[in-house]
Design a protein around this motif. Structure first.
Motif, PDB file in Angstrom:
ATOM      1  N   ALA A  36       0.825  -1.203   0.000  1.00 50.35           N
ATOM      2  CA  ALA A  36       0.000   0.000   0.000  1.00 50.35           C
ATOM      3  C   ALA A  36       0.857   1.249   0.000  1.00 50.35           C
ATOM      4  CB  ALA A  36      -0.922  -0.003   1.215  1.00 50.35           C
ATOM      5  N   ALA A  37       0.413   2.244  -0.786  1.00 49.48           N
ATOM      6  CA  ALA A  37       1.071   3.546  -0.845  1.00 49.48           C
ATOM      7  C   ALA A  37       0.001   4.629  -0.771  1.00 49.48           C
ATOM      8  CB  ALA A  37       1.859   3.675  -2.143  1.00 49.48           C
ATOM      9  N   SER A  38       0.375   5.783  -0.221  1.00 46.23           N
ATOM     10  CA  SER A  38      -0.591   6.859  -0.029  1.00 46.23           C
ATOM     11  C   SER A  38      -0.690   7.821  -1.214  1.00 46.23           C
ATOM     12  CB  SER A  38      -0.277   7.640   1.247  1.00 46.23           C
ATOM     13  OG  SER A  38       1.000   8.225   1.145  1.00 46.23           O
ATOM     14  N   ASP A  39       0.238   7.740  -2.150  1.00 46.14           N
ATOM     15  CA  ASP A  39       0.168   8.571  -3.354  1.00 46.14           C
ATOM     16  C   ASP A  39       1.166   8.048  -4.384  1.00 46.14           C
ATOM     17  OD1 ASP A  39       2.749   9.609  -2.778  1.00 46.14           O
ATOM     18  OD2 ASP A  39       1.928  11.331  -1.739  1.00 46.14           O
ATOM     19  N   ASP A  58      -5.895   5.204  -7.171  1.00 47.31           N
ATOM     20  CA  ASP A  58      -6.924   6.234  -7.162  1.00 47.31           C
ATOM     21  C   ASP A  58      -6.540   7.280  -8.199  1.00 47.31           C
ATOM     22  OD1 ASP A  58      -9.185   7.660  -6.315  1.00 47.31           O
ATOM     23  OD2 ASP A  58      -8.107   8.656  -4.697  1.00 47.31           O
ATOM     24  N   LEU A  59      -7.537   8.030  -8.673  1.00 46.34           N
ATOM     25  CA  LEU A  59      -7.267   9.079  -9.646  1.00 46.34           C
ATOM     26  C   LEU A  59      -6.721  10.339  -8.983  1.00 46.34           C
ATOM     27  CD1 LEU A  59      -7.434  10.277 -12.493  1.00 46.34           C
ATOM     28  CD2 LEU A  59      -9.824  10.821 -12.022  1.00 46.34           C
ATOM     29  N   ARG A  60      -7.450  10.844  -8.011  1.00 44.77           N
ATOM     30  CA  ARG A  60      -7.082  12.118  -7.386  1.00 44.77           C
ATOM     31  C   ARG A  60      -6.330  11.889  -6.086  1.00 44.77           C
ATOM     32  NH1 ARG A  60     -12.746  14.454  -8.893  1.00 44.77           N
ATOM     33  NH2 ARG A  60     -12.256  15.164 -10.983  1.00 44.77           N
ATOM     34  N   MET A  61      -5.061  12.309  -6.088  1.00 44.37           N
ATOM     35  CA  MET A  61      -4.209  12.182  -4.906  1.00 44.37           C
ATOM     36  C   MET A  61      -3.244  13.359  -4.879  1.00 44.37           C
ATOM     37  SD  MET A  61      -3.188   8.133  -5.042  1.00 44.37           S
ATOM     38  CE  MET A  61      -2.535   8.260  -6.715  1.00 44.37           C
ATOM     39  N   PRO A  62      -2.721  13.693  -3.690  1.00 41.56           N
ATOM     40  CA  PRO A  62      -1.723  14.765  -3.614  1.00 41.56           C
ATOM     41  C   PRO A  62      -0.379  14.310  -4.208  1.00 41.56           C
ATOM     42  CG  PRO A  62      -2.015  13.737  -1.473  1.00 41.56           C
ATOM     43  CD  PRO A  62      -3.038  13.124  -2.393  1.00 41.56           C
ATOM     44  N   LEU A  69       0.956   8.704 -12.322  1.00 38.34           N
ATOM     45  CA  LEU A  69       1.602   7.448 -11.940  1.00 38.34           C
ATOM     46  C   LEU A  69       1.544   6.440 -13.084  1.00 38.34           C
ATOM     47  CD1 LEU A  69       2.949   5.539  -9.920  1.00 38.34           C
ATOM     48  CD2 LEU A  69       0.659   5.027  -9.016  1.00 38.34           C
ATOM     49  N   ALA A  70       0.384   6.326 -13.713  1.00 36.43           N
ATOM     50  CA  ALA A  70       0.240   5.389 -14.840  1.00 36.43           C
ATOM     51  C   ALA A  70       1.194   5.757 -15.976  1.00 36.43           C
ATOM     52  CB  ALA A  70      -1.205   5.381 -15.334  1.00 36.43           C
ATOM     53  N   ARG A  71       1.299   7.031 -16.279  1.00 36.76           N
ATOM     54  CA  ARG A  71       2.224   7.475 -17.338  1.00 36.76           C
ATOM     55  C   ARG A  71       3.674   7.156 -16.960  1.00 36.76           C
ATOM     56  NH1 ARG A  71      -1.800  11.438 -18.331  1.00 36.76           N
ATOM     57  NH2 ARG A  71      -1.026  12.888 -16.756  1.00 36.76           N
ATOM     58  N   TYR A  72       4.019   7.360 -15.686  1.00 36.39           N
ATOM     59  CA  TYR A  72       5.369   7.039 -15.224  1.00 36.39           C
ATOM     60  C   TYR A  72       5.656   5.545 -15.423  1.00 36.39           C
ATOM     61  CZ  TYR A  72       9.361   6.217 -12.221  1.00 36.39           C
ATOM     62  OH  TYR A  72      10.586   5.826 -11.748  1.00 36.39           O
ATOM     63  N   ILE A  73       4.728   4.713 -14.977  1.00 38.62           N
ATOM     64  CA  ILE A  73       4.909   3.258 -15.076  1.00 38.62           C
ATOM     65  C   ILE A  73       5.084   2.832 -16.530  1.00 38.62           C
ATOM     66  CG2 ILE A  73       3.702   1.037 -14.798  1.00 38.62           C
ATOM     67  CD1 ILE A  73       2.544   2.247 -12.145  1.00 38.62           C
ATOM     68  N   LYS A  74       4.227   3.320 -17.402  1.00 40.18           N
ATOM     69  CA  LYS A  74       4.267   2.894 -18.807  1.00 40.18           C
ATOM     70  C   LYS A  74       5.441   3.485 -19.573  1.00 40.18           C
ATOM     71  CE  LYS A  74       0.923   0.190 -18.285  1.00 40.18           C
ATOM     72  NZ  LYS A  74       1.141  -1.246 -18.317  1.00 40.18           N
ATOM     73  N   SER A  75       6.052   4.549 -19.048  1.00 39.40           N
ATOM     74  CA  SER A  75       7.181   5.171 -19.751  1.00 39.40           C
ATOM     75  C   SER A  75       8.528   4.563 -19.359  1.00 39.40           C
ATOM     76  CB  SER A  75       7.197   6.677 -19.496  1.00 39.40           C
ATOM     77  OG  SER A  75       7.545   6.949 -18.154  1.00 39.40           O
TER      78      SER A  75
END
Length: 136
Positions: A36-39, A58-62, A69-75
């Motif tokens: 688990a991660a908070s953001d 989640d979509l909206r996080m600080p 995050l999804a873009r980071y993972i896929k890049s």
């Protein structure tokens, strides 16, 4: 063949502690291992030391939201194979066409739908990785 008996790990990324714990518990009850991660920033730190089979965010996080995050993972080649599932009470209509997301779940979502989506994507991902291993 011991590795095939290992539970897949899902990284749950949610800024609301109660929601994060509920999602983690549901996934554990579904037979999965959970981190688990908070953001998104904390999730990236987990990615550096763990290799989850799937990210549920989640979509909206600080600091870093779910789309970032999804873009980071896929890049990043090292993580690009990891399916990313976005979960939110409010999904922008255009986001359904963004290729970095494997699936969308609307909150609230049924336990069966959550587990069905996650386990289905884990199965697809494992099959794809097995095919890549045979080819390479």
């Amino acid at each position: 063949m011991e590795a095939s008996n290992k539970k897949p790990t899902v990284l749950v990324v949610e800024d609301h502690a109660d929601s994060r714990e509920m999602l983690c518990e549901l996934l554990r009850q579904g037979g999965l291992s959970v981190l688990a991660a908070s953001d998104g920033v904390e999730a990236i730190a987990f990615l550096q030391s763990h290799m989850p089979a799937l990210v549920l965010t989640d979509l909206r996080m600080p600091r870093m939201d779910g789309m970032e995050l999804a873009r980071y993972i896929k890049s990043h080649e090292r993580y690009a194979h990891i399916p990313v599932v976005l979960i939110s009470a409010n999904l922008p209509a255009a986001s359904a066409r963004i290729p970095t997301i494997a699936a969308f779940l609307l909150k609230p979502c049924s336990v069966d739908h959550l587990l069905g989506t996650v386990t289905g994507l884990l199965r697809q991902s494992a099959q794809s990785q097995a095919q890549r291993s045979l080819q390479g």
